[in-house]
Design an enzyme around this catalytic site. Structure first.
Site, mmCIF file in Angstrom:
data_model
loop_
_atom_site.group_PDB
_atom_site.id
_atom_site.type_symbol
_atom_site.label_atom_id
_atom_site.label_comp_id
_atom_site.label_asym_id
_atom_site.label_seq_id
_atom_site.Cartn_x
_atom_site.Cartn_y
_atom_site.Cartn_z
ATOM 1 C CB CYS A 24 -0.939 0.005 1.201
ATOM 2 S SG CYS A 24 -2.084 -1.372 1.145
ATOM 3 C CG HIS A 37 -3.460 3.317 1.764
ATOM 4 N ND1 HIS A 37 -3.744 2.841 0.500
ATOM 5 C CD2 HIS A 37 -3.570 2.257 2.607
ATOM 6 C CE1 HIS A 37 -4.011 1.546 0.591
ATOM 7 N NE2 HIS A 37 -3.916 1.169 1.847
ATOM 8 C CG ASN A 48 -6.692 -1.135 0.536
ATOM 9 O OD1 ASN A 48 -5.966 -0.669 -0.349
ATOM 10 N ND2 ASN A 48 -6.228 -1.551 1.705
HETATM 11 N N1 COA Z 1 -18.734 -9.229 7.691
HETATM 12 C C1 COA Z 1 -19.292 -9.500 8.877
HETATM 13 N N2 COA Z 1 -18.570 -9.840 9.974
HETATM 14 C C2 COA Z 1 -17.244 -9.868 9.841
HETATM 15 C C3 COA Z 1 -16.601 -9.576 8.639
HETATM 16 C C4 COA Z 1 -17.396 -9.243 7.522
HETATM 17 N N3 COA Z 1 -16.884 -8.960 6.325
HETATM 18 N N4 COA Z 1 -15.271 -9.678 8.800
HETATM 19 C C5 COA Z 1 -15.069 -10.018 10.077
HETATM 20 N N5 COA Z 1 -16.270 -10.149 10.720
HETATM 21 C C6 COA Z 1 -16.497 -10.509 12.100
HETATM 22 C C7 COA Z 1 -15.344 -11.239 12.717
HETATM 23 O O1 COA Z 1 -15.456 -12.628 12.463
HETATM 24 C C8 COA Z 1 -15.478 -10.913 14.173
HETATM 25 O O2 COA Z 1 -16.485 -11.722 14.722
HETATM 26 P P1 COA Z 1 -16.427 -12.206 16.261
HETATM 27 O O3 COA Z 1 -16.463 -10.965 17.079
HETATM 28 O O4 COA Z 1 -17.620 -13.054 16.385
HETATM 29 O O5 COA Z 1 -15.141 -12.953 16.392
HETATM 30 C C9 COA Z 1 -16.003 -9.492 14.146
HETATM 31 O O6 COA Z 1 -16.614 -9.306 12.852
HETATM 32 C C10 COA Z 1 -14.907 -8.449 14.324
HETATM 33 O O7 COA Z 1 -15.555 -7.232 14.399
HETATM 34 P P2 COA Z 1 -14.842 -5.935 14.937
HETATM 35 O O8 COA Z 1 -14.033 -6.247 16.154
HETATM 36 O O9 COA Z 1 -15.850 -4.858 15.056
HETATM 37 O O10 COA Z 1 -13.850 -5.641 13.708
HETATM 38 P P3 COA Z 1 -12.844 -4.460 13.612
HETATM 39 O O11 COA Z 1 -13.370 -3.236 14.241
HETATM 40 O O12 COA Z 1 -11.469 -4.920 13.982
HETATM 41 O O13 COA Z 1 -12.856 -4.220 12.028
HETATM 42 C C11 COA Z 1 -11.502 -4.457 10.099
HETATM 43 C C12 COA Z 1 -12.304 -5.166 11.176
HETATM 44 C C13 COA Z 1 -10.848 -5.476 9.215
HETATM 45 C C14 COA Z 1 -12.451 -3.605 9.284
HETATM 46 C C15 COA Z 1 -10.462 -3.544 10.765
HETATM 47 O O14 COA Z 1 -9.726 -4.276 11.705
HETATM 48 C C16 COA Z 1 -9.501 -2.908 9.784
HETATM 49 O O15 COA Z 1 -9.899 -2.204 8.887
HETATM 50 N N6 COA Z 1 -8.196 -3.106 10.003
HETATM 51 C C17 COA Z 1 -7.176 -2.496 9.176
HETATM 52 C C18 COA Z 1 -7.241 -3.089 7.832
HETATM 53 C C19 COA Z 1 -6.277 -2.466 6.906
HETATM 54 O O16 COA Z 1 -6.026 -1.295 6.984
HETATM 55 N N7 COA Z 1 -5.788 -3.289 6.008
HETATM 56 C C20 COA Z 1 -4.996 -2.913 4.935
HETATM 57 C C21 COA Z 1 -3.778 -2.226 5.342
HETATM 58 S S1 COA Z 1 -3.065 -1.548 3.973
#
Ligand code: COA
Length: 336
Positions: free
Chosen positions: A115, A263, A293
């Site tokens: 990224c 980004h 993304n």
């Molecule tokens: N749809 C529904 N539920 C989902 C899901 C989806 N697409 N993806 C994950 N879940 C579930 C998980 O299984 C988890 O369930 P559980 O609580 O029963 O274990 C739960 O949702 C996690 O939710 P939450 O804790 O609210 O997630 P989060 O706030 O950590 O958000 C991301 C998840 C991925 C959106 C977030 O962590 C993120 O954006 N991280 C950075 C990603 C990034 O920048 N990546 C690229 C870098 S260049």
């Protein structure tokens, strides 16, 4: 007098196939509400035929940028390409773009900074310009990520985030009093490989015995993986570190930034960074709602749309900021 790296043109190209959150909820257990709340993404673009490769998307953006700059492919004396999703395991897409455009046998360099591809690319190009090794440079950032995503409930944490797309910039070395203080003013880059396993796609690869085994495919290891919370925290910290370093060492304040092009990984990350820096919403350009993304291509797509909307005027102070797999991060400060 030092040569300055000035952006002559910027263009983008995205495939026409729109994939909404609703569409994804038909192939995995997810919902528009979950994706929108957590990420700000409403839809992304996926290639509509499997015959479209990353270099083909990059080529479309490159051709547009070259036309906008008023250049011919034979004018270009360096290609820098950034992608994590190349057409082949090797060679990279830089040479494919060199050939397809009909450039001379100029150097073609591939950057693997995920990224952070655009910010690493601009820093690298500025080095070529300042050391007088290149004058007309094409930077291509392109990704085709949809074929490697696990579009089932098992892969939903990653699959809902990413899209396909490309952006390209024509950058020229210029000299003279009229260009003092213009173009790329500064770049700041960092890496921390202790995060390599936190966001990665390990297979196929030489760390895998056999490189690629039938079981890797049947057991779904040929997909990217991520610990989202760890990435999120590191991203916010490093993006703020980058922005404050760039401002401080150039004697600038946050209010001086005309447009921040961050980004596009998660709208919540960008909002946290914006609030902590004390920027107004008008100072930041986001389009994650429409493209998700697109990894190396996010910032050039933002830049191209900002240009089309008249938000980049001569004299505008532009800051780019990126964080991604590696971990790698960084930013550039530019006077448009
Ligand atoms: N749809 C529904 N539920 C989902 C899901 C989806 N697409 N993806 C994950 N879940 C579930 C998980 O299984 C988890 O369930 P559980 O609580 O029963 O274990 C739960 O949702 C996690 O939710 P939450 O804790 O609210 O997630 P989060 O706030 O950590 O958000 C991301 C998840 C991925 C959106 C977030 O962590 C993120 O954006 N991280 C950075 C990603 C990034 O920048 N990546 C690229 C870098 S260049």
């Amino acid at each position: 007098m030092m040569a300055q790296s000035v952006v002559r043109s910027v263009a983008h190209f995205v495939p026409s196939k729109r994939v909404t959150n609703e569409d994804l909820s038909k192939c995995m257990d997810t919902s528009d509400a979950w994706i929108t709340e957590r990420t700000g993404i409403k839809e992304r673009r996926f290639i509509d035929t499997e015959s479209i490769s990353t270099s083909a998307l990059g080529l479309e953006a490159a051709r547009k940028a070259i036309t906008l700059a008023g250049w011919e492919p034979r004018d270009i004396d360096l290609i820098v390409a950034a992608t994590l999703s190349p057409d082949y395991y090797f060679p990279g897409i830089g040479v494919m773009i060199q050939h397809q455009l009909g450039c001379r046998t100029i150097p073609a360099l591939d950057i693997r900074a995920q990224c952070s591809g655009l910010v690493y690319g601009l820093s690298c190009i500025d080095g070529y310009v300042k050391s007088r090794q290149a004058k007309k440079i094409l930077l291509v950032c392109a990704e085709v990520q949809s074929p490697v995503l696990d579009l089932t409930t098992r892969g939903r944490e990653m699959a809902v985030l990413f899209g396909d797309g490309a952006g390209a910039l024509c950058i020229e070395a210029v000299e003279g009093a009229a260009f003092e203080g213009r173009g790329i003013l500064d770049s700041y880059l960092g890496s921390d490989g202790s995060g390599a396993d936190v966001l990665c796609m390990k297979v196929p690869g030489t760390a895998t015995p056999g490189f690629l085994r039938a079981s890797d495919i049947s057991e779904a290891r040929v997909h990217p993986h991520m610990d989202g919370k760890v990435v999120f925290k590191n991203a916010v910290t490093r993006l703020i570190e980058t922005a404050t370093t760039l401002l401080k060492r150039n004697n600038l304040q946050a209010r001086d930034i005309g447009l921040l092009l961050p980004h596009q990984a998660n709208l919540r990350i960008n909002e946290m960074v914006r609030e902590q820096l004390g920027l107004s919403p008008q100072q930041v350009f986001n389009n994650i709602d429409r493209y998700g993304n697109t990894t190396a291509a996010t910032i050039p797509i933002c830049m191209s749309e900002a240009m089309e909307q008249g938000r980049l005027q001569p004299g505008t102070l532009v800051m780019t900021l990126a964080f991604g797999a590696g971990f790698t991060w960084g930013g550039n400060l530019m006077r448009w």
